[in-house]
Design an enzyme around this catalytic site. Structure first.
Site, PDB file in Angstrom:
ATOM      1  CG  HIS A   1      -1.778   1.219   1.302  1.00 28.88           C
ATOM      2  ND1 HIS A   1      -3.020   1.295   0.709  1.00 28.88           N
ATOM      3  CD2 HIS A   1      -1.556   2.442   1.859  1.00 28.88           C
ATOM      4  CE1 HIS A   1      -3.525   2.498   0.911  1.00 28.88           C
ATOM      5  NE2 HIS A   1      -2.664   3.210   1.607  1.00 28.88           N
ATOM      6  CB  CYS A   2       1.926   3.572  -2.625  1.00 29.36           C
ATOM      7  SG  CYS A   2       2.955   5.037  -2.814  1.00 29.36           S
ATOM      8  CE  LYS A   3       1.305   3.716   5.940  1.00 24.43           C
ATOM      9  NZ  LYS A   3       1.828   3.737   7.296  1.00 24.43           N
TER      10      LYS A   3
END
Ligand SMILES: [Zn+2]
Ligand SMILES: [Zn+2]
Length: 198
Positions: A147-149
């Site tokens: 999950h790319c913040k």
């Protein structure tokens, strides 16, 4: 296909917002600002000296491609596995509790073990192989990488290539930014040896 969780879909699934879509805009401001400052300060200095106008063109192309691929990564489907509607969920819960089939399965072809198929108790679906539930987006994502913040969305099987291109262009842009800034400082220092920079 129906998506729920924390993602929002538009244009029949063409545009999908992750759990924190505003993060993508903040990231765009973050990586565009140094490039814009360079375009405004260093490149005119280079052009004044008759060095080259192609640097400005190169920076413009890199900025465009970085923004394009960050946008495409952040607002496209990463590979979300559809969830059941609420009405169907209740029916599924009662069916599963009756049949006790909420266990994991082993996928075999002609007796050869291929993969384990797990049941997601949040989405109420059997996950295909290589599918992971993202706690940030509250969805199962096929080919989940992470999950790319920074972009506020998952990186999965469907947007992985776009994400790699985004990283390539972003790194090239930042290297060019750094080189331009250093060159600008050196050129100004050569003109005015006693000058400080600001
Ligand atoms: Zn799930
Ligand atoms: Zn996610």
């Amino acid at each position: 296909m129906l998506y729920s969780g924390k993602t929002k879909t538009f244009c029949k699934g063409l545009c999908i917002l992750g759990s924190k879509p505003m993060m993508a805009f903040f990231s765009m401001i973050f990586f565009n600002t140094p490039a814009i400052i360079n375009m405004a300060r260093a490149i005119p200095n280079f052009v004044e000296r008759g060095l080259t106008i192609y640097l400005a063109v190169l920076m413009g192309i890199l900025m465009f491609l970085t923004n394009l691929f960050s946008f495409m990564t952040a607002f496209s489907n990463p590979g979300i596995v559809g969830q059941l509607q609420n009405s169907l969920r209740m029916r599924t819960i009662s069916n599963l509790s009756e049949t006790r089939e909420m266990d994991n399965y082993h996928l075999t072809v002609r007796g050869a073990y291929l993969s384990k198929i797990k049941f997601c108790v949040t989405c109420f679906v059997y996950r295909p192989p290589r599918t992971v539930h993202c706690n940030f987006c509250d969805n199962c994502v096929y080919g989940f990488d992470h999950h790319c913040k920074w972009l506020g969305t998952c990186v999965g099987a469907l947007n992985y290539k776009k994400f790699i291109w985004f990283l390539i262009f972003l790194n090239t842009l930042e290297i060019c930014n750094f080189a331009l800034a250093i060159s600008h400082i050196v050129l100004v220092a050569m003109d005015e040896p006693g000058r400080t920079f600001g």
